[in-house]
Scaffold this motif. Structure first.
Motif, PDB file in Angstrom:
ATOM      1  N   PHE A   1      13.407 -17.953  17.074  1.00 37.46           N
ATOM      2  CA  PHE A   1      15.119 -17.786  17.044  1.00 37.46           C
ATOM      3  C   PHE A   1      15.450 -16.319  16.669  1.00 37.46           C
ATOM      4  O   PHE A   1      16.228 -15.822  17.722  1.00 37.46           O
ATOM      5  CB  PHE A   1      15.620 -18.482  15.779  1.00 37.46           C
ATOM      6  N   ILE A   2      14.918 -15.429  16.054  1.00 37.54           N
ATOM      7  CA  ILE A   2      15.079 -14.145  15.935  1.00 37.54           C
ATOM      8  C   ILE A   2      14.671 -13.443  17.207  1.00 37.54           C
ATOM      9  O   ILE A   2      15.345 -12.478  17.923  1.00 37.54           O
ATOM     10  CB  ILE A   2      14.570 -13.457  14.488  1.00 37.54           C
ATOM     11  N   GLN A   3      13.638 -13.769  17.682  1.00 35.20           N
ATOM     12  CA  GLN A   3      12.957 -13.069  18.714  1.00 35.20           C
ATOM     13  C   GLN A   3      13.597 -13.238  19.979  1.00 35.20           C
ATOM     14  O   GLN A   3      14.077 -12.388  20.790  1.00 35.20           O
ATOM     15  CB  GLN A   3      11.385 -13.666  19.167  1.00 35.20           C
ATOM     16  N   SER A   4      14.388 -14.651  20.143  1.00 34.52           N
ATOM     17  CA  SER A   4      15.178 -14.886  21.337  1.00 34.52           C
ATOM     18  C   SER A   4      16.535 -14.161  21.042  1.00 34.52           C
ATOM     19  O   SER A   4      17.010 -13.639  22.187  1.00 34.52           O
ATOM     20  CB  SER A   4      15.484 -16.424  21.378  1.00 34.52           C
ATOM     21  N   ALA A   5      17.027 -14.090  20.028  1.00 36.57           N
ATOM     22  CA  ALA A   5      18.375 -13.396  19.783  1.00 36.57           C
ATOM     23  C   ALA A   5      18.068 -11.721  20.056  1.00 36.57           C
ATOM     24  O   ALA A   5      19.142 -11.182  21.005  1.00 36.57           O
ATOM     25  CB  ALA A   5      18.693 -13.415  18.357  1.00 36.57           C
ATOM     26  N   ASN A   6      16.887 -11.231  19.854  1.00 35.15           N
ATOM     27  CA  ASN A   6      16.800  -9.965  20.249  1.00 35.15           C
ATOM     28  C   ASN A   6      16.666  -9.833  21.782  1.00 35.15           C
ATOM     29  O   ASN A   6      17.008  -8.827  22.220  1.00 35.15           O
ATOM     30  CB  ASN A   6      15.220  -9.284  19.638  1.00 35.15           C
ATOM     31  N   LYS A   7      15.903 -10.546  22.401  1.00 36.30           N
ATOM     32  CA  LYS A   7      16.084 -10.620  23.846  1.00 36.30           C
ATOM     33  C   LYS A   7      17.339 -10.900  24.489  1.00 36.30           C
ATOM     34  O   LYS A   7      17.677 -10.211  25.507  1.00 36.30           O
ATOM     35  CB  LYS A   7      14.889 -11.497  24.584  1.00 36.30           C
TER      36      LYS A   7
END
Length: 124
Positions: free
Chosen positions: A35-41
């Motif tokens: 979820f955090i990785q997707s938010a950063n992208k």
């Protein structure tokens, strides 16, 4: 009291009656790393979307040329104009009679990671 069903409250026949107990659903433990990785992208494509909106909002000449190319269905010219802003992510571009639709996706390596759709209206 309903005389057809003397032991029940006044519900119409065949109506839904809630169960007298609650059902507790079991959930998997949460792991926010994806979820955090997707938010950063997503932050990257949000910044690109902001650059485009800012350019359109601050340059009447740019906006007029972009609209003209779009209305003439000159997709390559619109893409060149969007690229000239300095965005890292080139959106999928669509035009409608009433506006511009930009679909940003930052999922070249991961399908369904992040998608941002931006609609900017120029007509009724």
């Amino acid at each position: 009291m309903n005389h057809n069903y003397p032991n029940y409250p006044m519900y119409p026949p065949n109506s839904y009656q809630p169960y007298p107990f609650s059902y507790s659903r079991q959930y998997q433990p949460v792991n926010p790393s994806l979820f955090i990785q997707s938010a950063n992208k997503t932050l990257v494509i949000l910044k690109d979307a902001e650059k485009i909106v800012e350019k359109i909002s601050k340059s009447e000449d740019f906006s007029k040329r972009l609209m003209t190319f779009a209305q003439q269905s000159k997709l390559n010219e619109v893409k060149k104009m969007i690229s000239s802003i300095g965005v890292k992510t080139i959106p999928i571009i669509r035009f409608t009679p009433s506006g511009l639709v930009l679909n940003f996706s930052n999922s070249k390596s991961e399908p369904n990671c992040c998608l941002l759709q931006l609609k900017i209206r120029w007509g009724q």
